[in-house]
Design an enzyme around this catalytic site. Structure first.
Site: not given
Ligand code: IMP
Length: 200
Positions: A45, A99, A103, A105, A107-108, A131, A159
């Site tokens: 992404g 990134e 969203d 958080g 993943t980060l 977000k 995507d």
């Protein structure tokens, strides 16, 4: 049948200007501490944002890529698997995670913990979209391009089912149920086919 038109949230010019500003702020930061960052891009992404951001930086940088995927029930679990790891060690280096969107958080948060355990000299993160209203876990974010509401966004790298990454702006869908039922729903409005030219 009329094609379903995308609802533009952030246009090309707004994206260009903001990425330029982020590039200046990030360059100023690393210039002030006289250190060269390694940009760590999380595929796929962030690839489009990265390509524009790196050319808005007027400092010496290096680039590395990571690819991750979430286990089982999607990102909701926060349990992530590294599919492709960095090629170089980040020990003693100044790392900037790039990134596309933060969203929940999760993943980060995972990335910060994993990369942080490798003893980088510093660890910072930039995201194009934040977000913030959806956050499930507080996560440090040094730079963010745009704070956006709780809508599902597509385009400029983002995507659904691998579609729409190459749209030049960011558009929102409030009808996520229809998109899940028909992932191609915006395709006739956005892309050309053998029946006709690429729409504007
Ligand atoms: P997280 O919830 O912060 O862990 O974000 C997980 C991932 O979900 C992001 O890196 C995106 O790939 C994806 N994602 C979250 N919101 C959106 C969206 O609105 N459009 C497209 N992908 C999204």
């Amino acid at each position: 049948m009329t094609a379903i038109q995308p609802d533009i949230l952030i246009g090309q010019e707004e994206l260009r200007r903001r990425v330029e500003e982020l590039g200046q702020q990030i360059s100023d930061h690393y210039r002030a501490i006289d250190e060269m960052p390694v940009l760590v891009s999380v595929l796929k992404g962030s690839a489009i944002f990265l390509a524009d951001l790196i050319r808005a930086l007027d400092i010496d940088v290096r680039l590395d890529f990571m690819s991750i995927s979430s286990y089982g029930d999607g990102s909701a679990s926060g349990v992530v698997r590294i599919v492709k790891d960095l090629e170089e060690s980040i020990e003693g280096r100044h790392v900037l995670v790039v990134e596309d969107i933060v969203d929940t958080g999760l993943t980060l948060n995972y990335l910060r913990r994993t990369l942080g355990s490798r003893q980088p000299a510093s660890l910072r993160a930039v995201t194009l979209l934040d977000k913030a209203v959806r956050r499930l876990i507080p996560v440090e974010l040094e730079w963010a391009g745009f704070e956006i509401p709780d809508v599902f966004v597509l385009g400029y790298g983002l995507d659904h089912n691998g579609i729409y990454r190459n749209v030049r702006y960011i558009f929102a869908t409030e009808d996520i149920t229809s998109l899940v039922g028909d992932p191609n729903m915006y395709v006739p409005a956005l892309f050309s086919s053998s029946d006709g030219p690429r729409p504007l």
